[in-house]
Write an enzyme that holds these catalytic residues in place. Structure first.
Site, PDB file in Angstrom:
ATOM      1  N   MET A   1       0.847  -1.185   0.000  1.00 26.09           N
ATOM      2  CA  MET A   1       0.000   0.000   0.000  1.00 26.09           C
ATOM      3  C   MET A   1       0.874   1.223   0.000  1.00 26.09           C
ATOM      4  SD  MET A   1      -2.602   1.151   2.906  1.00 26.09           S
ATOM      5  CE  MET A   1      -1.258   1.302   3.992  1.00 26.09           C
ATOM      6  N   GLN A  20      -3.101  -5.063   0.413  1.00 24.21           N
ATOM      7  CA  GLN A  20      -4.191  -6.015   0.250  1.00 24.21           C
ATOM      8  C   GLN A  20      -3.604  -7.377  -0.082  1.00 24.21           C
ATOM      9  OE1 GLN A  20      -6.979  -4.748   1.487  1.00 24.21           O
ATOM     10  NE2 GLN A  20      -8.189  -5.210  -0.258  1.00 24.21           N
ATOM     11  N   VAL A 127       0.108  -8.200  -5.475  1.00 23.59           N
ATOM     12  CA  VAL A 127       0.431  -8.170  -4.053  1.00 23.59           C
ATOM     13  C   VAL A 127      -0.474  -7.177  -3.327  1.00 23.59           C
ATOM     14  CG1 VAL A 127       2.260  -7.776  -2.357  1.00 23.59           C
ATOM     15  CG2 VAL A 127       2.832  -8.725  -4.600  1.00 23.59           C
ATOM     16  N   GLU A 128      -0.664  -6.018  -3.928  1.00 19.87           N
ATOM     17  CA  GLU A 128      -1.413  -4.945  -3.281  1.00 19.87           C
ATOM     18  C   GLU A 128      -2.907  -5.222  -3.209  1.00 19.87           C
ATOM     19  OE1 GLU A 128      -0.617  -2.297  -1.727  1.00 19.87           O
ATOM     20  OE2 GLU A 128       1.501  -2.018  -2.150  1.00 19.87           O
ATOM     21  N   SER A 129      -3.498  -5.675  -4.297  1.00 23.03           N
ATOM     22  CA  SER A 129      -4.958  -5.698  -4.387  1.00 23.03           C
ATOM     23  C   SER A 129      -5.524  -6.887  -5.146  1.00 23.03           C
ATOM     24  CB  SER A 129      -5.435  -4.419  -5.099  1.00 23.03           C
ATOM     25  OG  SER A 129      -4.942  -4.401  -6.442  1.00 23.03           O
TER      26      SER A 129
END
Length: 519
Positions: A1, A20, A127-129
């Site tokens: 993030m 996320q 990885v993030e979302s």
């Protein structure tokens, strides 16, 4: 993030971060720690084919990514190996996220290549979302790049009632590229430190570096004492890049994605109803929202970004139809007779628009209105259900997703999420989740929140079982709570321990687990 107010970042201030991760029951951290060992390639560098006299263009987007990989994937690192094993074992997850990326990844690669950045970064939204542009975290990070509000504004991402640039696929990608360049310069080209800073904040990483330097210790990412989440973040990206570099070897299915643009940007020039725009483009409204997730409501921002992303094969038909439609017919207008007791804010809420839009349309100098007068109100042309990805519709679906007896509460001035959670006898985390919120979100008086009582007859088919859980290396209270869908406070209470007490491998914890959600 992405965590940092840019101005504060220049002073290396502290910020926090989180990314996320895949849904409960399939998180890489949980499964990687429990994974049986698997044979992993031992080379620390990426093998590349012998150069040809004249390289052919990439056959698909994955081949294009491989040609642009530049980072050391650290395949001899045990944490990277754990994640490689996780992705290899979870073919369904890799198939889903690669399919979800099909609308966006070509354009992400274009931006990264133009900025001469390593193409491993095109995998960071996984990885993030999980490449979900509607993703929203408990730390108020939004979009596939997970910008928090202040960082988004620092990098030019507008956020208002109509539009959130953090979810705008094109604009958020451009902002992420700017931020990568900034971090690369701040950390002297060390991409592992730059990625850690993207997750935990520049100040957090800088202080960790300085702390080690004063002690005469190493200052690479792998030497630093960083938040647990950040220590996992970089290995996860490197593992993703490794399995994408050799999907056949690791038995990872990747969705077929052509090395060609999916969408075109069209300047509409004015506000337009999303359902009407979809009709002009001859596509489903849902498809238009998936390409334009930055628009929160039933129409584009009347005063802001007038760009729409349209599937490239529909661009010509959309532009031709748009030329035939005058600007004053691109939204539906209703005449409303003001009643006694009405205010502009109550009228705006009723018609899903803003006070400023009503004032501008009716050339009002202030918020004063008089009963009996008539206002011209912009309104949606279709039923609410037609705008399934609009923010209010997403919230309604989430509010209807709980188990048990549903209760509601109307927010009053001075209320806090913590106080409301106590009144409704639920945790703040649960209340925020049921209402598509982050615990730190501002509460607006008049908003209706919902909660569910899991002990009611509607959920009596569930049974609770007592579990003796053996703590494993790398476990944390947060991770165990997520694994079993329980609260950290309950774990502390059941086992008479405190948060300040470290968990020890081999330690036994007593848990009371819902067998329906953990079977």
């Amino acid at each position: 993030m992405v965590h940092k107010n840019f101005a504060v970042a220049l002073l290396a201030a502290t910020v926090g971060a989180c990314s996320q991760m895949p849904n409960k029951g399939s998180s890489p951290e949980r499964e990687a720690a429990e994974a049986p060992e698997r044979k992993i390639a031992s080379s620390t560098t990426i093998s590349t084919p012998e150069p040809e006299e004249e390289a052919l263009p990439p056959t698909d987007i994955w081949e294009r990514l491989r040609r642009g990989f530049r980072l050391n994937h650290r395949v001899d690192n045990t944490k990277v190996q754990d994640y490689i094993a996780y992705f290899s074992r979870n073919e369904g997850y890799m198939a889903r996220v690669s399919e979800r990326s099909r609308r966006y990844i070509f354009h992400v690669v274009e931006e990264l290549e133009e900025a001469n950045l390593p193409l491993e970064l095109a995998l960071l939204p996984i990885v993030e979302s999980a490449y979900d542009p509607f993703a929203y975290s408990h730390a108020r990070a939004s979009g596939m790049w997970q910008f928090i509000p202040s960082t988004g504004r620092s990098f030019g991402l507008q956020q208002n009632w109509w539009y959130d640039g953090r979810r705008d696929v094109h604009e958020s990608t451009r902002a992420a590229v700017k931020y990568f360049n900034y971090l690369m310069e701040r950390f002297d080209g060390d991409w592992e430190l730059a990625l850690a800073a993207y997750n935990a904040g520049e100040g957090t990483v800088r202080r960790a570096v300085e702390r080690n330097r004063r002690k005469g210790l190493g200052t690479s990412f792998w030497d630093l004492k960083l938040p647990r989440e950040t220590k996992r973040y970089v290995p996860q990206l490197l593992a993703l890049a490794e399995v994408v570099s050799r999907p056949d070897y690791y038995k990872v299915p990747l969705h077929d994605i052509a090395n060609e643009p999916y969408y075109a940007r069209v300047d509409v020039g004015s506000q337009i109803d999303m359902a009407q725009a979809a009709e002009l483009a001859e596509i489903e409204v849902d498809e238009l929202y998936l390409l334009n997730p930055g628009y929160n409501r039933w129409a584009t921002d009347p005063n802001g970004n007038h760009q729409l992303l349209i599937p490239i094969e529909n661009q010509d038909v959309f532009e031709a139809a748009l030329k035939e439609l005058p600007e004053d017919q691109r939204v539906t207008w209703q005449r409303y007779t003001i009643n006694r007791g009405d205010t502009l804010s109550t009228i705006a809420r009723r018609y899903q628009t803003t006070v400023s839009a009503i004032r501008e349309t009716n050339k009002l100098r202030n918020n004063n209105i008089r009963a009996g007068k008539t206002l011209l109100i912009p309104s949606a042309s279709g039923p609410a259900g037609q705008y399934a990805y609009a923010l209010d519709q997403r919230v309604k679906r989430r509010q209807s997703s709980g188990q048990g007896q549903k209760s509601s509460y109307t927010v009053r001035p001075g209320d806090s999420l913590w106080a409301i959670a106590r009144k409704m006898n639920v945790s703040v985390k649960q209340l925020a989740s049921w209402n598509s919120m982050a615990p730190g979100d501002t509460l607006r008086p008049g908003r209706t929140l919902v909660a569910y009582d899991g002990s009611t007859p509607a959920s009596n088919n569930r049974t609770t079982r007592k579990v003796s859980y053996k703590v494993r290396s790398g476990d944390s209270l947060y991770r165990i709570a997520n694994k079993f869908s329980i609260e950290i406070d309950d774990i502390l209470r059941w086992n008479k321990i405190t948060k300040s007490k470290y968990l020890q491998p081999g330690q036994r914890l007593t848990l009371f687990v819902d067998s329906a959600s953990n079977s």
